[in-house]
Design an enzyme around this catalytic site. Structure first.
Site, PDB file in Angstrom:
ATOM      1  N   GLN A 108      53.461 -28.716  65.147  1.00  0.00           N
ATOM      2  CA  GLN A 108      52.886 -27.586  64.970  1.00  0.00           C
ATOM      3  C   GLN A 108      51.861 -27.583  66.167  1.00  0.00           C
ATOM      4  O   GLN A 108      50.985 -28.367  66.414  1.00  0.00           O
ATOM      5  CB  GLN A 108      52.314 -27.207  63.898  1.00  0.00           C
ATOM      6  CG  GLN A 108      51.727 -25.552  64.150  1.00  0.00           C
ATOM      7  CD  GLN A 108      51.289 -25.084  62.625  1.00  0.00           C
ATOM      8  OE1 GLN A 108      51.201 -25.594  61.659  1.00  0.00           O
ATOM      9  NE2 GLN A 108      50.743 -23.675  62.842  1.00  0.00           N
TER      10      GLN A 108
ATOM     11  N   HIS B 144      54.794 -19.287  62.235  1.00  0.00           N
ATOM     12  CA  HIS B 144      55.922 -18.765  62.868  1.00  0.00           C
ATOM     13  C   HIS B 144      56.923 -19.606  62.420  1.00  0.00           C
ATOM     14  O   HIS B 144      56.895 -20.659  62.094  1.00  0.00           O
ATOM     15  CB  HIS B 144      55.573 -18.594  64.297  1.00  0.00           C
ATOM     16  CG  HIS B 144      55.280 -19.890  65.112  1.00  0.00           C
ATOM     17  ND1 HIS B 144      53.963 -20.512  64.873  1.00  0.00           N
ATOM     18  CD2 HIS B 144      55.982 -20.967  65.610  1.00  0.00           C
ATOM     19  CE1 HIS B 144      53.856 -21.608  65.442  1.00  0.00           C
ATOM     20  NE2 HIS B 144      55.161 -21.973  65.948  1.00  0.00           N
TER      21      HIS B 144
END
Ligand code: 5GP
Ligand code: ZN
Length: 112
Positions: free
Chosen positions: A92, A98
């Site tokens: 990430q 997301h």
């Protein structure tokens, strides 16, 4: 959040190629695609990562997956991956939750 990249994209303060938008999420083309199709599904609600979700986000997360499925169908993707990287070690890099919708090529398993 003022200093969050994806909040700024959601607020249209930063440019993005928007594929779809509704009251809960925005879907955009990834700026650095890792596959011929690489769409980011970004909830409008700021959550830092999947580790921050709670029961109140069940509907939002369900909506996100149903939207990913619909976009994949509209793009004629027979096979695809829906990926969430949660935490630095998982890859990430933007700390606003997301999902990556990836398609248009073969994928390996296990992922790198
Ligand atoms: P993560 O590494 O957090 O799972 O995914 C972040 C993704 O956001 C990456 O695939 C990266 O290419 C994408 N990204 C980073 N900055 C921007 C940007 O300004 N615009 C767009 N459209 N994508 C971005
Ligand atoms: Zn944010």
């Amino acid at each position: 959040m003022a200093d969050c990249l994806f909040c700024r994209i959601v607020a249209r303060q930063l440019e993005a190629k928007v594929v779809f938008e509704d009251n809960k999420l925005v879907a955009i083309h990834d700026i650095n695609p890792a596959a011929p199709v690489h769409i980011l599904l970004i909830p409008k609600k700021h959550l830092g990562s999947l580790s921050e979700v709670s029961e109140e986000d069940v509907e939002l997360l369900g909506h996100l997956q149903v939207t990913a499925s619909r976009l994949a169908r509209e793009l004629n993707l027979e096979s695809y991956r829906l990926v969430n990287n949660c935490g630095v070690s998982a890859g990430q890099s933007v700390f606003h939750i997301h999902y990556h919708l990836l398609g248009g090529r073969n994928f390996q398993w296990p992922p790198g």
